[in-house]
Design a protein around this motif. Structure first.
Motif, short mmCIF file in Angstrom:
data_model
loop_
_atom_site.label_atom_id
_atom_site.label_comp_id
_atom_site.label_asym_id
_atom_site.label_seq_id
_atom_site.Cartn_x
_atom_site.Cartn_y
_atom_site.Cartn_z
N ALA A 182 -77.44 68.69 -91.31
CA ALA A 182 -77.79 69.62 -92.21
C ALA A 182 -77.70 70.98 -92.22
O ALA A 182 -77.31 71.63 -92.93
CB ALA A 182 -79.35 69.36 -92.40
N ILE A 183 -77.68 71.48 -90.87
CA ILE A 183 -77.60 72.81 -90.72
C ILE A 183 -76.07 73.40 -90.91
O ILE A 183 -75.79 74.38 -91.59
CB ILE A 183 -78.10 73.16 -89.33
CG1 ILE A 183 -78.29 74.93 -89.26
CG2 ILE A 183 -77.39 72.71 -88.30
CD1 ILE A 183 -79.79 75.42 -90.08
N THR A 184 -75.13 72.58 -90.47
CA THR A 184 -73.71 72.95 -90.60
C THR A 184 -73.48 72.81 -92.18
O THR A 184 -72.69 73.80 -92.42
CB THR A 184 -73.03 71.69 -89.93
OG1 THR A 184 -73.28 71.60 -88.48
CG2 THR A 184 -71.49 71.97 -89.82
N ALA A 185 -73.87 71.82 -92.77
CA ALA A 185 -73.58 71.60 -94.08
C ALA A 185 -74.15 72.89 -94.93
O ALA A 185 -73.66 73.67 -95.91
CB ALA A 185 -74.21 70.57 -94.71
N LEU A 186 -75.55 73.25 -94.56
CA LEU A 186 -76.01 74.44 -95.10
C LEU A 186 -75.16 75.51 -95.14
O LEU A 186 -74.95 76.34 -95.64
CB LEU A 186 -77.45 74.66 -94.76
CG LEU A 186 -78.72 73.50 -95.25
CD1 LEU A 186 -79.88 73.54 -94.73
CD2 LEU A 186 -78.88 73.90 -96.78
N ASP A 187 -74.80 75.94 -93.67
CA ASP A 187 -74.27 77.22 -93.38
C ASP A 187 -72.73 77.10 -94.02
O ASP A 187 -72.54 78.23 -94.74
CB ASP A 187 -73.92 77.10 -91.82
CG ASP A 187 -75.19 77.83 -90.88
OD1 ASP A 187 -76.20 78.09 -91.78
OD2 ASP A 187 -75.09 77.50 -89.81
N MET A 188 -72.26 76.13 -94.23
CA MET A 188 -70.97 76.25 -94.84
C MET A 188 -71.02 76.29 -96.22
O MET A 188 -70.30 77.02 -96.87
CB MET A 188 -70.02 74.95 -94.58
CG MET A 188 -69.31 74.74 -93.61
SD MET A 188 -68.55 73.36 -93.20
CE MET A 188 -66.98 73.68 -94.19
N ILE A 189 -72.00 75.76 -97.09
CA ILE A 189 -72.12 75.81 -98.21
C ILE A 189 -72.54 76.89 -99.00
O ILE A 189 -72.35 77.67 -99.91
CB ILE A 189 -72.95 74.59 -99.00
CG1 ILE A 189 -71.85 73.42 -98.74
CG2 ILE A 189 -73.02 74.61 -100.57
CD1 ILE A 189 -72.51 72.03 -98.94
N VAL A 190 -73.73 77.62 -98.03
CA VAL A 190 -74.59 78.86 -98.45
C VAL A 190 -73.58 80.06 -98.06
O VAL A 190 -73.62 81.23 -99.10
CB VAL A 190 -75.89 78.77 -97.83
CG1 VAL A 190 -76.43 80.21 -98.07
CG2 VAL A 190 -76.67 77.56 -98.30
N THR A 191 -72.93 80.06 -97.09
CA THR A 191 -72.41 81.25 -96.95
C THR A 191 -70.78 81.22 -97.43
O THR A 191 -70.20 82.32 -97.53
CB THR A 191 -71.83 81.41 -95.31
OG1 THR A 191 -71.20 80.66 -94.86
CG2 THR A 191 -73.21 81.52 -94.57
N GLY A 192 -70.24 80.13 -97.70
CA GLY A 192 -68.90 79.84 -98.08
C GLY A 192 -67.54 80.22 -97.25
O GLY A 192 -66.63 80.16 -97.57
N ALA A 193 -68.12 80.36 -95.90
CA ALA A 193 -67.27 80.91 -94.88
C ALA A 193 -66.32 80.02 -94.46
O ALA A 193 -66.73 78.63 -94.20
CB ALA A 193 -67.83 81.43 -93.61
N PRO A 194 -64.98 80.05 -94.21
CA PRO A 194 -64.10 79.06 -93.68
C PRO A 194 -64.37 78.69 -92.25
O PRO A 194 -65.06 79.71 -91.62
CB PRO A 194 -62.91 79.87 -93.55
CG PRO A 194 -62.79 81.20 -94.40
CD PRO A 194 -64.46 81.54 -94.36
N THR A 195 -64.47 77.49 -91.66
CA THR A 195 -65.09 77.22 -90.53
C THR A 195 -64.35 76.59 -89.75
O THR A 195 -63.49 75.45 -90.10
CB THR A 195 -66.41 76.30 -90.89
OG1 THR A 195 -67.17 76.91 -91.72
CG2 THR A 195 -67.22 75.96 -89.55
#
Ligand code: NAD
Length: 708
Positions: A152-165
């Motif tokens: 969940a946290i990885t998905a949230l971080d990626m989707i909320v920040t929009g940052a390339p990961t």
């Protein structure tokens, strides 16, 4: 090997024994346009119908896997088949589908890969879901599939920040990560053949079940609170959290429906329109009309900066950061030493924060040399002058540059307000003179106003526009006038904030209203940080132009006269405790405003937040209208880029001109007229709507419709 080759442009289809290879081939970035979507559907259906095909491999012919949706289609109504249909077809395929993610996969590109049954990539790759930057959320299952694979946290971080990961940080998303891009092709084909030979299952992400427990519930609550604080004012980040949460509270099908509802709620907002406008505005800024395509740029291999003060140091760092050597010139050795020492301190601070290695600090410092001798500038391809803001000093410097600089060297000034044409008139080569107006701190701020003089040559303009990109700035071309675009428009904003204080508003009320609007800080905090003396000197240089208004920034003048020049003096419009940047309201300032209001016969009153906002922002927009009319900016979106990157105008409002277009120009014109009538002589002086604003309001048009 391949038994049959069909190109369903822009998607290729090759059969390689038991594998169907479907290749995305839509230059430049594999945007998932209608043609690509149709091509993928046809190719998948073909593979499904072919009994010899046992598995499908989806790959890219380009360095990128896919940059996602084709945003030029955003306003199109002919979108069928939509991306979710394509992804559903892939996910429901009875034959395993393997995505070779050989390069970046962003937005719909990553969603496409997530709909496949297996994913392979290499360790240096990055992927992301950047939709939030456009004021929306991933709308093709990304919010439902990503948390099913990652946590969940990885998905949230990626989707909320929009940052390339980096893919290496995405546990569970990829089935194989090889070390390097070179190994990927062979390893991926081996992987695909293994899937066939071992009859590995069709692993559908949609079949993974997620459940909400007390821990995940707490995580979502905490995350939502963090987002509300960090992304203050933005709508889409909160929607992203709700969408990911739906992956835990809904089954896949209902989760997709929820994602779609949340997506539509985002899409239909002024914020989404603003952020999408800004996305295009930033790209459009680099397109300069009227300069022939075949105009060649000049080589910039050696730069010189005159003046190693606040701006000169920051400007020089930009070039050292990208490996371009810089000579810095000061009149006196101690000023030079001080300037270079400050640069070193800046770099060392970055190293302390882990942003640079010690080797990088030394490498950059080795690119910076100092001199007090103009002869040392003879090799410079570009000289940027950043000395005191005084015409006589600038002319003297340019006179020297004219003598020592080689033919073809670009001679630039960082002046904030002075007439570039007059500066250019002091040299024998005005075609080589241009304004490069950096913003403070010059090594940090993204904006570069590129000022075109009457005689500036096209190749000099083109070189400056390209150079902006080289030093990682956003260059916007503007014409010559007092304050150019940014500072000219900030003048009425500063004037009104000061006048509102005389009329009874407090600095903290004005700053709160402007902060709530979305600026990182209000005008009084900003003034204190910049130093109130800066504005004072500007006013001193144009007293005759403001003499008709005895109230003009009078409180600020009084504060400067008392030595209250802002943060550096520990007091300005606010008080500051030693070592702190936190503004503390000061009743003494309110008292000064009261006394001045009395002296000038201005009746103090309670002022509404709406009036504060309109009186600070609408005259700024009105000035923008004049700037557009005069052609100082070529298009309204250029003004928006300047305001978002140079002045912290909230990107979710798209910039002042987009904000005005969204509100409706008739409304702005009417409110200008309202203040013109209701504020007596003061209103008559300052609130006359620009003729362009009037014309556009009358004909129901927008600023963005004005093309030069
Ligand atoms: P500053 O006073 O910090 O630095 C000016 C430097 O120029 C000083 O170190 C001084 O010794 C040197 N200098 C003066 N005359 C010189 C000469 N003849 N030859 C060589 N060096 C000389 O000023 P600053 O804030 O860096 O501003 C410089 C220019 O940048 C001004 O034109 C200003 O309007 C413009 N500017 C400033 C800001 C800002 O926020 N400070 C922002 C944008 C543009």
């Amino acid at each position: 090997m391949s038994s049959e080759t069909t190109i369903v442009s822009p998607v290729s289809y090759v059969q390689d024994q038991q594998l169907a290879l479907i290749g995305l081939n839509s230059v430049p970035v594999n945007a998932l346009s209608k043609a690509v979507r149709v091509g993928v559907i046809e190719s998948v259906n073909k593979a499904l119908a072919d009994q010899n095909v046992k598995a499908i491999v989806l790959h890219s012919h380009l360095p990128l896997f896919s940059a996602g949706a084709d945003i030029s289609e955003f306003s199109s109504t002919d979108l069928s088949p939509v991306l979710p249909e394509v992804l559903d077809l892939i996910e429901q395929s009875t034959k395993p589908v393997i995505a070779i993610v050989g390069g970046n996969a962003f937005g719909g590109g990553l969603e496409l890969a997530l709909s496949c049954h297996y994913r392979v990539t290499h360790a240096k790759n990055k992927v992301g879901l950047p939709e939030v930057h456009l004021g929306i959320l991933p709308g093709a299952g990304g919010t439902q599939r990503l948390p099913r694979l990652a946590d969940a946290i990885t998905a949230l971080d990626m989707i909320v920040t929009g940052a390339p990961t980096p893919v290496t940080k995405l546990n569970g998303v990829f089935d194989l990560i090889v070390d390097s891009a070179e190994e990927l092709q062979v390893a991926a084909m081996e992987f695909a053949n293994t899937v066939v030979e071992k009859q590995l299952p069709v692993k559908k992400v949609c079949d993974i079940k997620l459940e909400m427990n007390s821990d995940t519930q707490a995580l979502f609550e905490q995350y939502a609170q963090g987002v509300a604080a960090k992304a203050r004012g933005f709508f889409a980040p909160g929607q992203c959290v709700l969408a990911v949460q739906a992956a835990y509270t809904h089954d896949f099908k209902d989760g997709l429906k929820r994602e779609s509802e949340l997506f539509i709620e985002c899409m239909d907002t002024p914020q989404a329109r603003a952020q999408q406008h800004f996305f295009f505005a930033e790209r459009a800024a680099s397109h300069v009309q009227g300069i022939a395509k075949d105009v060649k740029t000049r080589d910039i291999k050696q730069v010189a900066v005159i003046g190693a003060g606040t701006m000169g140091g920051g400007i020089a760092m930009n070039f050292a950061n990208v490996g371009i050597p810089v000579v810095m010139l000061e009149l006196k050795q101690d000023a030079l030493d001080k300037g270079l020492a400050l640069i070193r301190r800046n770099y060392e601070n970055s190293a302390k924060k882990g942003k640079l290695s010690t080797e990088q600090v030394e490498e950059r410092m080795s690119l910076l040399t100092g001199t007090t001798n103009y002869d040392d500038l003879s090799n410079a391809d570009l000289v940027i002058e950043a000395v005191f803001e005084k015409m006589s000093v600038k002319k003297e410097v340019f006179g020297m540059l004219d003598k020592v600089c080689k033919a073809g060297a670009i001679l630039a000034s960082n002046t904030s307000t002075l007439d570039l044409n007059e500066i250019a008139s002091s040299v024998s080569r005005p075609q080589d003179v241009i304004g490069l107006h950096f913003f403070s701190p010059a090594n940090v701020m993204k904006l570069l106003e590129i000022v075109r003089g009457e005689k500036t040559a096209d190749d000099v303009i083109k070189t400056a526009m390209v150079l902006a990109k080289t030093i990682r700035k956003v260059g916007v071309l503007v014409g010559v006038c007092f304050g150019f675009v940014g500072n000219r428009m900030i003048e009425p904003y500063g004037r009104e904030s000061n006048r509102l204080m005389l009329e009874g508003a407090s600095p903290e009320q004005v700053d709160r209203v402007i902060g709530e609007f979305g600026f990182p800080m209000g005008p009084f905090t900003m003034g204190d940080m910049a130093g109130l003396d800066i504005g004072f000197f500007v006013r001193e240089s144009r007293r005759e132009l403001i003499a008709h208004d005895p109230s003009y920034c009078i409180v600020a003048d009084k504060l400067v006269a008392q030595g209250r020049v802002g943060l550096k003096a520990g007091k300005g419009a606010y008080l500051y405790e030693a070592g702190s940047r936190k503004p503390i309201p000061d009743p003494e300032v309110i008292e000064i405003a009261k006394q001045e209001a009395k002296r000038l016969g201005i009746k103090q009153r309670e002022i509404s937040d709406q009036e504060i906002l309109e009186r600070c922002i609408f005259p700024l927009i009105n000035e923008g209208a004049d700037i557009l009319k005069e052609g100082i900016a070529a298009k309204s979106s250029d003004i928006d880029v300047i305001y978002v990157y140079g002045y912290g105008f909230p990107v979710y409002r798209g910039g002042p001109m987009q904000y005005a277009d969204e509100l409706g120009l008739a409304y702005i014109r009417d409110r200008m007229n309202f203040y013109k009538e209701s504020l007596g002589d003061y209103g008559q002086h300052w609130f006359t709507p620009s003729t362009l604003l009037d014309e556009l309001a009358e004909s129901g048009k927008t600023f963005s419709s004005v093309k030069k």
